[in-house]
Design a protein around this motif. Sequence first.
Motif, PDB file in Angstrom:
ATOM      1  N   VAL A  67       1.796   6.151  -2.453  1.00  0.00           N
ATOM      2  CA  VAL A  67       2.252   7.519  -2.248  1.00  0.00           C
ATOM      3  C   VAL A  67       3.582   7.733  -2.965  1.00  0.00           C
ATOM      4  N   ASP A  68       3.698   8.906  -3.565  1.00  0.00           N
ATOM      5  CA  ASP A  68       4.919   9.252  -4.277  1.00  0.00           C
ATOM      6  C   ASP A  68       5.936   9.766  -3.260  1.00  0.00           C
ATOM      7  N   THR A  69       7.060   9.092  -3.164  1.00  0.00           N
ATOM      8  CA  THR A  69       8.068   9.516  -2.194  1.00  0.00           C
ATOM      9  C   THR A  69       9.339   9.995  -2.885  1.00  0.00           C
ATOM     10  N   GLN A 121       0.826  -1.219   0.000  1.00  0.00           N
ATOM     11  CA  GLN A 121       0.000   0.000   0.000  1.00  0.00           C
ATOM     12  C   GLN A 121       0.855   1.262   0.000  1.00  0.00           C
ATOM     13  N   MET A 122       2.069   1.139   0.522  1.00  0.00           N
ATOM     14  CA  MET A 122       2.983   2.285   0.541  1.00  0.00           C
ATOM     15  C   MET A 122       3.218   2.844  -0.849  1.00  0.00           C
ATOM     16  N   ASN A 123       3.115   1.952  -1.834  1.00  0.00           N
ATOM     17  CA  ASN A 123       3.411   2.398  -3.190  1.00  0.00           C
ATOM     18  C   ASN A 123       2.412   3.422  -3.711  1.00  0.00           C
TER      19      ASN A 123
END
Lengths: 95, 487, 478
Positions: free
Chosen positions: A44-46, A40-42
């Motif tokens: 968000v654009d980091t 799920q972290m993917n």
Amino acid sequence: MSISAVDVRAIARLARLSIAESDIPVYAGQLSSILDFVAQMNAVDTAGVEPLAHPLELSARLRADTVTETDRRTELQAGAPETADGLYLVPQVIE
Amino acid sequence: MSESFPRGVAELSAGLAAGDFSSVELTRHYLARIANHDAAVNAYITVCGERALAQAAAADARRAAGTAGALTGIPYAHKDIFCTRGVRTSCASRMLDNFVAPYDAHVTECLDRAGLVMLGKTNMDEFAMGSSNESSYYGRTCNPWDPGRVPGGSSGGSAAAVAAGLAPLATGTDTGGSIRQPAALCGISGLKPTYGRVSRFGMIAFASSLDQGGPMARSAADLALMLNVMAGFDARDSTSVERPDEDFTAPLANGVDGLRIGIPREYFGAELDPRVGDTVHAALAELERRGARLSEISLASAPLAIPAYYVIAPAECSSNLSRFDGVRYGYRCADPTDLTDLYERSRSEGFGAEVKRRILVGTYALSSGYYDAYYRKAQQVRRLIKEDFARAFDTVDLIAGPTTPAPAFAAGTHVDDPVTMYLSDVYTTAVNLAGLPALSVPAGFLDGLPVGLQLIGNYFDEGRLLATGHALQQVSDAHRAVPPAFA
Amino acid sequence: MEWQPVIGLEVHAQLATQSKIFSGAATAYGAAPNVQACGVDLGLPGVLPVLNAQAVELAVRFGLAIDAEIAPCSVFARKNYFYPDLPKGYQISQYEHPIVGCGHLRITLDERELDIGITRAHLEEDAGKSVHGVVSGRTGIDLNRAGTPLLEIVSEPVMHSAREAVAYMRELHRLVRHLGICDGNMQEGSFRCDANVSLRPAGSDTLGTRTEIKNLNSFRFVERAIEFEIERQRDILEDGGKVVQETRLYDPDKDETRTMRTKEDAHDYRYFPDPDLLPVSVSADDLARIRATLPELPAARIARYVDDYGLGREDAALLVNEPAVAAFFEASLGPLEVPAKAVANWITGEVFGALNRAGLAVDDIPITPAMLNQLVARIGDGTVSGKGAKTVFQAMWSEGGLPDDIIEAQGLKQVSDSGAIDAIVDEVIAANPAQVQDYLAGKEKILGYLVGQAMKASKGKANPAAVSALLVDKLKGD
């Protein structure tokens, strides 16, 4: 993300865990679902975000170079599985 | 509980000071309760009767000599993750079933120095990995409000001990909610201090950048007394923060008038049992009546906290637990044929399923080719989460919401479904990722089960958190409730 | 085909601290097993590392000496692998952000000066030791060395012969000893290296497959191991084979390298920032303070000896090799004025010889610089003959005492006083008429015999130069 039986064996080997063959599919399934979940972290654009390793961004406090520890071998080895002549023993290692 | 002893620490302290009873009497009372009731709770792994009575006698002598402090002679339960010299420190693992620490944790030293009496070592999830206390090698701990339900975890033994009146105070550690979640599920108060506030020296590491020790008690006022003793700089922990000493009881009387409390809308999402939401809102309304100003805020990255946490914590744990190899201490398998066999069997037989699962996940997340996608990504998300909080604290003094999405669940429900289990930490892990302090206090009950209110503060703002919890406990009785079976 | 060897070295220098890099246990060599392994070194549950300030200081000192960039912020990482001598299951090291960045070291090889690039130098902890043969079927683990601070100095792969690699390693050895950051004791493992060796077709820019030879702890082994490895790889390549990337061990008894027992799985060290340790910051003030404490560097010192004292480069390098020797040399130049070259010759000749015979280290030279200074001065002013001086040296080496007192006590003073010599010379001329005739007839070589007779008559105390001059005077003048 699907973790295969081969993956589980390889990771277990790195982690020095032996997993019974019969448990490997269970671990493979659980690890896959955990990794799917954390993916799920993917969402968000980091890009460009500096990774944060410590919650408080401080720098190290150093200690003075003095000997503060004395010999406590007897006490420290009291709970050791196997010792001889002050050495910890393991099955023979050949280099 | 016997009529002669009050339950609150402030009252016990006053009773000891007035000579109403001695520490030895008080300690005998708790040891007797443990003997009578712990079989039904399984809160303790090790009970230290003789040792406790000796400590109590020493505390009484100290009181007679006029050198007693506020907590001298007060019994407490110590989570079995803190090293205690001469007393087994097991971390609830077969791996350390035979491990007697040759040294004391900093927290143990602090409590000793203050004259507290250690009743025993409490049950927990193995190596603090779990949210239900079901992964203990010593069997699960029962929730005193309903023995069929979990007490939460990982400090479930400590929470259950305090709730069942088997100790007035307890220590806990919180890596992703391990103080707050069991406090909420057992109906007690628990504080996770700012990262760096309490030394990690001698506290067996789960995830070093997240772990923080803290107090568990019946009330915020009792937590303040305990934190006074636990907090403090320790040169042996590189991440311990050097700050002037604070008296956390001082701000208790400050109240909440004018206090700006932010309520993140992300903490009231679909996963939340709506009745828990109602209970939390009711408690917040009490605070509003006392002068607090509530406003809705947003913590946009909050939903990413659990995924990031379940990469970072296993990654650190996979490395932290490598030292358990059967060579220098701890469990060693029988008759290893060679070195690899020694390692693999000692570790596989010594660790339970959840610990192994997390070691595997962490090993994977750090392995070549996956580091950037998992570990590095999680650390980036971690920064976003920290920044979210920083922005929020520009406009509010505290953040409030539920501690858990639901009251205590039935034992065995999530054992084979790690992801669902992980979701019980949905509101707590972000705090650890950011290193902030947070408090869980009882908000009320649902079907006879406690519900927790979580208050999150800015760095080193424990005083304000405790004052807010205390203000609520001036008007609410939720924290005074006693599980019927342990009255 | 012509093959060009490409060599890079990873040198591990044990930093000269009292206590370990992350614990307060002693680093002294030679203690009984595990008596210097505290809870942190053993990886007990719950213990934590705290970085030793002196380790940082010494690393920075090295970085400044090789003109490297010092990272204002460096990070410790964990290198994860299982081995019994690695108690935590990971080594604390620096990975992405080492404390010392790019630098260089100037070496001299066959009169040519070369700049060897240094990629980086980072701090890390040493592992313990495996001990074999104590209990049959078991390996013993001694963790006294675990946690000893190391500076790993990584060169660029820019060297092309074993001799060049050794010259680099010697220069590095000289440097770390000079800086006082490492005792350089190679027998004890305080200074050791891993060598990366590959071959490529001459003129090619791409690197060939390399092998890594582990744990070389003498200059000779480095040279022999690299030479063997170059030959081995050349044979493989000439036969059309492929070099396998692997770790090898040098066996000094057989003078060959062999494959280390390979682990079944490929290494995957899973480096990540150590969450127990915060980033290390080094400020501009720290740098200025440390820079101010840097001693004169060996290269500069050698140049100074050559320029100011007229020493040959090799002699100068011999003196500078050991900081203690260089210090001894410089201290021996006063208080009496003496020719530096003569002092240097005494040190590289008599002093080194005597140390060797006695099996002593340079730190244990039993004479003082003041003694040597006086001795050289007494040769210069003719008080004692060269031969007598050796007697004086032996005496002060074994018994102590100042040369003047020894000369006096043993009656080694040269007679330069012309009255006394005059009489002796007259005696010799009178006693050897045949030789005198020969001399006068042109056999000038016979003079040596006559001087010898005079020396004998003076029991060695006469100044031979004075005797010779007087003889010539008397014989030719008559």
